[in-house]
Write an enzyme that holds these catalytic residues in place. Structure first.
Site, mmCIF file in Angstrom:
data_model
loop_
_atom_site.group_PDB
_atom_site.id
_atom_site.type_symbol
_atom_site.label_atom_id
_atom_site.label_comp_id
_atom_site.label_asym_id
_atom_site.label_seq_id
_atom_site.Cartn_x
_atom_site.Cartn_y
_atom_site.Cartn_z
ATOM 1 N N HIS A 161 -14.887 -28.475 -38.648
ATOM 2 C CA HIS A 161 -15.480 -29.012 -39.878
ATOM 3 C C HIS A 161 -14.400 -29.696 -40.727
ATOM 4 C CE1 HIS A 161 -18.352 -25.456 -39.168
ATOM 5 N NE2 HIS A 161 -19.009 -26.545 -38.817
ATOM 6 N N LYS A 179 4.979 -17.304 -32.408
ATOM 7 C CA LYS A 179 5.542 -16.336 -33.363
ATOM 8 C C LYS A 179 5.196 -16.716 -34.791
ATOM 9 C CE LYS A 179 9.580 -15.349 -30.746
ATOM 10 N NZ LYS A 179 10.324 -16.553 -30.459
ATOM 11 N N HIS A 226 -14.747 -23.991 -40.111
ATOM 12 C CA HIS A 226 -13.604 -23.860 -39.204
ATOM 13 C C HIS A 226 -12.890 -25.197 -39.065
ATOM 14 C CE1 HIS A 226 -16.030 -25.776 -36.126
ATOM 15 N NE2 HIS A 226 -16.981 -24.865 -36.284
ATOM 16 N N LYS A 284 -0.811 -20.476 -26.029
ATOM 17 C CA LYS A 284 -0.146 -19.173 -26.020
ATOM 18 C C LYS A 284 0.119 -18.691 -27.441
ATOM 19 C CE LYS A 284 2.684 -20.624 -22.141
ATOM 20 N NZ LYS A 284 3.335 -21.805 -22.681
ATOM 21 N N CYS A 326 -28.627 -24.900 -21.956
ATOM 22 C CA CYS A 326 -28.266 -25.896 -22.965
ATOM 23 C C CYS A 326 -26.932 -26.528 -22.593
ATOM 24 C CB CYS A 326 -28.166 -25.233 -24.334
ATOM 25 S SG CYS A 326 -27.426 -26.331 -25.560
ATOM 26 N N HIS A 354 -24.471 -25.350 -25.602
ATOM 27 C CA HIS A 354 -24.184 -23.913 -25.799
ATOM 28 C C HIS A 354 -24.130 -23.116 -24.506
ATOM 29 C CE1 HIS A 354 -25.676 -25.130 -29.873
ATOM 30 N NE2 HIS A 354 -24.578 -24.485 -30.179
ATOM 31 N N CYS A 407 -29.227 -25.377 -31.190
ATOM 32 C CA CYS A 407 -29.182 -26.818 -31.482
ATOM 33 C C CYS A 407 -30.363 -27.222 -32.364
ATOM 34 C CB CYS A 407 -29.295 -27.654 -30.217
ATOM 35 S SG CYS A 407 -27.904 -27.585 -29.115
ATOM 36 N N CYS A 423 -33.590 -25.349 -27.451
ATOM 37 C CA CYS A 423 -32.384 -24.567 -27.761
ATOM 38 C C CYS A 423 -32.421 -24.230 -29.241
ATOM 39 C CB CYS A 423 -31.103 -25.331 -27.450
ATOM 40 S SG CYS A 423 -29.633 -24.465 -28.078
#
Ligand code: ME8
Length: 502
Positions: A24, A302, A21, A299, A147, A150, A132, A129
């Site tokens: 990264h 377009k 994503h 928000k 955590c 998270h 993690c 966790c």
């Protein structure tokens, strides 16, 4: 600027349990800017990125899908490789922690840590966790044993396994921080890491008894290595097998710069140097802890939809625009909001107007008034003053990975050049035969200024600047001073570098 020896820069290796994503992409781009800049300075660079494929997070994701962890890793690692290529990263190697070369070297190094007396068998109970892959200490816990990263409930885990004697490095780590104030940047992260150390270090798990997805502990193959030591070691192991038939470890270890975000500070700033010391290896020179890109609260837009999807942005605007936006919008080191609206604003006002228009105007004027040949002249004193020392300033900032500050410096010059166009008004000088020398000087200074900023921007926007440097007939992708190239060179106009949005 720091001495010009070899330069080794890394990104975290990303977990293959999810899709790549924007976060990264962000760390990858930042490290790439540093790698490319250092190459411009003639340094021998090694730039490493890759994927973290062992451990609980990956095993759990595979189980949820009903496939083996290896299948999951083989399916998802290419998505990260693709992301890395797409953002234009110039990495020298892509490590996967399932590489046999990595596994073999991790086992050798862990064996050394064991033989040096820093490993023992023990039992441990604490709050864990899974996401993690981390036992949290009491001070790290959020309210109600959750955590801090998270926000999920932690599990009380008790295990019998192998331990790494982290506590043995209490004094060495304090000394490291004292003697190398640059070890962790920015300062507030350094202080955070140091506070963690000063509160007293406890030994940490080196192996996981219940898990099978990992690197077997060499002296106890019933257990696998705790994923964090396996993962951290990638920075060293990769150098051993990245280039066939060659071992780059002596040339590039210790690393000059680890780039990572705040979520994994403790592992890098505390566990990692201690583990290296235990193995008898030198610690990295510096690490830079950047903030989080925040996507909430924006928000609908377009033109870009309601998320800042890196692929979508790159499909429409190319990787350079995304690279520029991310390095510019968020002050490196801080958390920062990014949004489609923010992207569009920067694209239009800065890339299309400030820089793209400057390039078009300068090249068009040299074309129109001097038949495309840069006149011979001296650079204007006001630009000489503005550009004075910029290579050092940018270089020093990038030595400490202050990427957005370096970009600010460069952008000030882009804006200075735009003002210079308005101040000297070449189109008016062109009307009077007697202003020929002034016109020459204006056009020469502008072409030089554009050339110098474009070289400085090359690490940030490699593709666009390649094109513009070609138009400017500048073969070098290195750095140079204003006025260092004489006139007489033929330049070419071209299409807008950053076409206006519809
Ligand atoms: O932690 N903003 O992998 P990971 C900015 N495998 N950067 C972000 C981000 C965001 N919102 N989200 C993620 C791991 N990142 C381990 C690392 S290293 C030896 C092992 C970036 O896939 C940032 O660099 O969870 C962060 O540190 C990293 O992705 C975490 O990636």
């Amino acid at each position: 600027m720091a001495d010009e020896g070899n330069y080794y820069v890394t990104t975290p290796i990303y977990y293959v349990n999810g899709a790549p994503h924007l976060g990264h992409a962000y760390s990858t781009i930042a490290a790439d800017v540093l790698a490319r800049h250092m190459r411009q300075r003639g340094r021998d660079v090694f730039f490493l990125t890759g994927t973290d494929e062992h451990g609980e997070p990956v095993a759990a994701a595979a189980e949820a899908e009903g496939i083996t962890p290896q299948e999951l890793a083989d399916r998802n690692a290419p998505a990260f490789q693709k992301m890395v290529d797409r953002v234009g990263a110039s990495n020298d190697f892509f490590i996967r922690t399932t590489d046999p070369g990595h596994i073999e070297r991790v086992q050798q190094i862990v064996q050394r840590v064991h033989d040096n007396g820093y490993v023992y068998e023990g039992s441990y109970e604490g709050w864990y966790c899974e996401r993690c892959a981390d036992f949290k200490t009491e001070v790290e816990l959020d309210e109600g044993e959750t955590c801090p990263i998270h926000k999920t409930e932690l599990v009380r885990e008790k295990e019998e396994n192998w331990f790494f004697r982290l506590s043995a490095f209490q004094e060495d780590l304090e000394k490291l921080y004292e003697e190398h104030p640059d070890f962790v940047a920015p300062d507030f992260r350094r202080n955070e890491a140091l506070a963690f150390i000063k509160q007293g270090l406890r030994d940490v798990s080196l192996s996981r008894p219940k898990l099978t997805w990992g690197i077997p502990v060499p002296w106890d193959t019933e257990q696998v290595m705790y994923v964090w030591f396996d993962a951290l070691l990638n920075y060293v192991t990769a150098l051993g097998y990245a280039r066939e038939g060659e071992d780059l470890t002596d040339a590039f270890w210790p690393a000059q710069m680890h780039v990572l975000a705040k979520d994994i500070l403790k592992f890098h700033a505390v566990y990692w140097p201690a583990f290296l010391m235990a193995a008898g290896l030198p610690v990295p020179e510096r690490m830079y802890i950047h903030g989080y890109l925040l996507l909430e609260g924006h928000k609908m837009s377009k033109s870009l939809g309601n998320t800042l999807d890196p692929d979508e942005v790159m499909d429409r605007f190319g990787a350079d625009a995304l690279r520029y936006y991310l390095m510019r919008e968020v002050s490196f080191g801080q958390d920062g909001q990014v949004s489609p609206e923010g992207f569009e604003t920067r694209y239009e006002t800065e890339l299309a107007n400030d820089y793209g228009n400057l390039a078009s105007r300068v090249l068009a004027m040299v074309d129109r008034y001097r038949d495309g040949v840069v006149p011979e002249a001296e650079p204007a004193p006001e630009l000489v003053a503005a550009f004075d020392g910029v290579l050092d300033r940018v270089g020093t900032l990038l030595d400490s990975a202050e990427i957005s500050k370096a970009l600010d410096e460069i952008w000030d010059l882009v804006r200075r050049l735009n003002r210079f166009v308005e101040e000297t008004k070449p189109w008016e000088l062109a009307k009077e035969e007697s202003s020929g020398d002034s016109l020459d000087r204006s056009l020469y200074s502008l072409t030089e200024g554009l050339r110098v900023v474009t070289q400085l921007l090359h690490p940030f926007m490699p593709t666009t600047t390649d094109r513009l440097l070609d138009q400017l007939a500048e073969p070098s992708r290195g750095l140079s001073e204003l006025g260092s190239r004489p006139g007489g060179v033929s330049v070419r106009s071209g299409d807008p570098l950053f076409p206006k949005l519809d």
